[in-house]
Design an enzyme around this catalytic site. Structure first.
Site, PDB file in Angstrom:
ATOM      1  N   VAL A 204     -23.633  -4.464  18.661  1.00  0.00           N
ATOM      2  CA  VAL A 204     -24.666  -4.488  17.396  1.00  0.00           C
ATOM      3  C   VAL A 204     -24.899  -6.257  17.167  1.00  0.00           C
ATOM      4  O   VAL A 204     -23.976  -6.472  17.099  1.00  0.00           O
ATOM      5  CB  VAL A 204     -23.708  -3.463  15.427  1.00  0.00           C
ATOM      6  CG1 VAL A 204     -24.805  -4.056  15.341  1.00  0.00           C
ATOM      7  CG2 VAL A 204     -23.330  -2.381  16.047  1.00  0.00           C
ATOM      8  N   ARG A 293      -3.962   0.272   4.672  1.00  0.00           N
ATOM      9  CA  ARG A 293      -2.710  -1.006   3.955  1.00  0.00           C
ATOM     10  C   ARG A 293      -3.821  -1.887   3.436  1.00  0.00           C
ATOM     11  O   ARG A 293      -4.072  -1.417   2.835  1.00  0.00           O
ATOM     12  CB  ARG A 293      -1.972  -0.787   5.350  1.00  0.00           C
ATOM     13  CG  ARG A 293      -3.158  -1.832   6.564  1.00  0.00           C
ATOM     14  CD  ARG A 293      -2.665  -2.765   6.835  1.00  0.00           C
ATOM     15  NE  ARG A 293      -3.290  -4.091   7.882  1.00  0.00           N
ATOM     16  CZ  ARG A 293      -4.764  -4.241   7.909  1.00  0.00           C
ATOM     17  NH1 ARG A 293      -4.552  -4.958   6.866  1.00  0.00           N
ATOM     18  NH2 ARG A 293      -5.198  -4.984   8.265  1.00  0.00           N
ATOM     19  N   VAL A 296      -4.932  -8.451   3.823  1.00  0.00           N
ATOM     20  CA  VAL A 296      -4.799  -9.072   3.298  1.00  0.00           C
ATOM     21  C   VAL A 296      -6.050  -9.612   1.940  1.00  0.00           C
ATOM     22  O   VAL A 296      -5.414 -10.618   1.186  1.00  0.00           O
ATOM     23  CB  VAL A 296      -5.355 -10.547   4.508  1.00  0.00           C
ATOM     24  CG1 VAL A 296      -5.086 -11.707   4.172  1.00  0.00           C
ATOM     25  CG2 VAL A 296      -4.293  -9.702   5.639  1.00  0.00           C
TER      26      VAL A 296
END
Length: 446
Positions: A204, A293, A296
């Site tokens: 892309v 999950r 960060v």
């Protein structure tokens, strides 16, 4: 269900971050630590701490037997994996369940499905979420890759199906480059992930990397908590994140968040997760991957919503309904910078002892180190995250620039000079950047 005690299967700043929420909720905490981390801050802050092995992660933080044994011996009822290490390991989540421990995250089946980029692409396509044109199954040989590449077109990306963190990705411009790259990329995939499955994706051009925070419970409720712009990257690794994205207008944001929720709902997702997308210059977006999950960069979302995402994770895992059933109002803008113990020019790790340390005021700092801490070569070199909030993007960026200027870290090299350079970059300040910004800066083009 309520939890009395949670073991955090992680270290450093994310372990401390999770402990903070547990204390607020009245939940006791258990830390685990390796020999290298016996003097770490997170070990002191937990109610209990258990030694789990030598410094190498494979013998400690990735040692499922040791982590589960620590949970059982201390009477923990749940395990929070944080991010990295075992956080996206379906086998670990399943082991927790078998041992009567609640894994604070989605089901093992969903972790495994979304951990395979090939399977994740299939599921998103079935849910009507756009994906980057590419192969629908692994390419096992160079001959298969060459044939598939002709149909996709160059340039393209060779990717590890089990990859993550920017590892196991190679951009190729020509058939000759594909021949040179294919086997080396497979070898890296086997070395880092134990899985050599590769697939191809169309490149892309000028992409922006934008992700959506989603949350879903076991009662059929799901919400999004806005997007995060993550296009400031070096070697495919995020360095600066912000929200809202300066690229999106309201109509684009609505289409993006609707697609993210559609995809999460289709796979029966439970708990918090992040749907990641690439945008092209025309505003078309494509599913990239899902992180099953806590991210960060989750503090960015916390500052613009006023929510505690770790608390959401714990409550959902305990069987509760989502604390908020509709997307809340957005509160201004936020930006996060990742502070690494590394050479700011060559981006190589810089282990050593922190001899002097002073963090700025007026911003949020999530860190796992203090003055006197030893930064070892065994783990990721990120030592802190600085997160600034403002009523506008301009205000948030101004606070971040000031905060970086006031931060003092001695004894090791850090990327603070580089982060300041990003904050002062004209393209970044205008919001007119893409994932090539850092490389352009290094080449004197931005």
């Amino acid at each position: 269900m309520t939890f009395r005690k949670i073991l955090v299967a992680n270290r450093g700043e994310i372990a401390r971050r999770i402990f903070r929420t547990c204390r607020t909720m009245g939940i006791q905490t258990v830390a685990v630590y390796s020999e290298a981390d016996k003097g770490a801050v997170h070990v002191r802050e937990a109610d209990e701490a258990v030694y789990i092995g030598p410094p190498p992660a494979a013998q400690s933080y990735l040692n499922m037997d040791a982590v589960i044994r620590a949970a059982k011996e201390t009477g923990a009822e749940a395990v929070h994996p944080g991010y990295g290490f075992l956080s996206e390991n379906g086998d670990f989540a399943e082991r927790c369940q078998r041992e009567g421990l609640v894994f604070i995250g989605p089901s093992p089946e969903v972790i495994r499905a979304m951990g395979s980029k090939i399977e994740a692409r299939r599921r998103m396509q079935a849910a009507g979420v756009p994906v980057v044109p590419g192969t629908e199954r692994p390419v096992d040989t160079l001959e298969e890759a060459m044939e598939a590449a002709e149909g996709i077109g160059y340039p393209l990306m060779v990717k590890a199906s089990a990859g993550g963190g920017g590892i196991g990705m190679s951009r190729v411009e020509t058939p000759e480059e594909l021949k040179k790259t294919f086997e080396s990329t497979r070898a890296r995939a086997v070395n880092f992930f134990g899985d050599g499955a590769l697939f191809l994706e169309k490149w892309v051009e000028g992409p922006r990397h934008i992700e959506v925070q989603v949350a879903a419970d076991a009662h059929g409720n799901a919400v999004h908590l806005f997007e995060r712009e993550c296009s400031v990257q070096r070697r495919h690794q995020k360095v600066v994140e912000e929200s809202p994205s300066p690229f999106l207008n309201d109509a684009m944001r609505e289409r993006l968040t609707a697609a993210a929720l559609r995809g999460a709902t289709a796979i029966g997702y439970r708990n918090l997760g992040t749907m990641e997308f690439l945008f092209d210059a025309k505003g078309n977006f494509y599913f990239l991957e899902m992180n099953t999950r806590l991210q960060v960069e989750h503090p960015v979302t916390e500052l613009i919503t006023g929510l505690d995402l770790v608390e959401w994770q714990i409550r959902i895992a305990a069987g509760e309904r989502l604390p908020v059933l509709e997307t809340p109002a957005r509160l201004g803008a936020a930006v996060e910078c990742r502070v690494y113990a590394e050479d700011p020019v060559r981006f190589l790790p810089s282990p050593g002892t922190i001899t002097a340390l002073a963090w700025p005021e007026g911003v949020r700092v999530d860190t796992g180190v203090e003055q006197g801490s030893a930064v070892t070569p065994f783990y990721d070199p990120m030592i802190a995250k600085i997160i600034a909030h403002g009523s506008t993007r301009e205000e948030a960026l101004a606070r971040m620039e000031r905060a970086l200027s006031e931060t003092r870290i001695e004894g090791i090299k850090t990327n603070l000079p580089f982060l300041l350079e990003v904050m002062r970059n004209p393209e970044f300040r205008r919001g007119s950047y893409d994932t090539g910004l850092v490389q352009n800066m290094q080449n004197g083009k931005a």
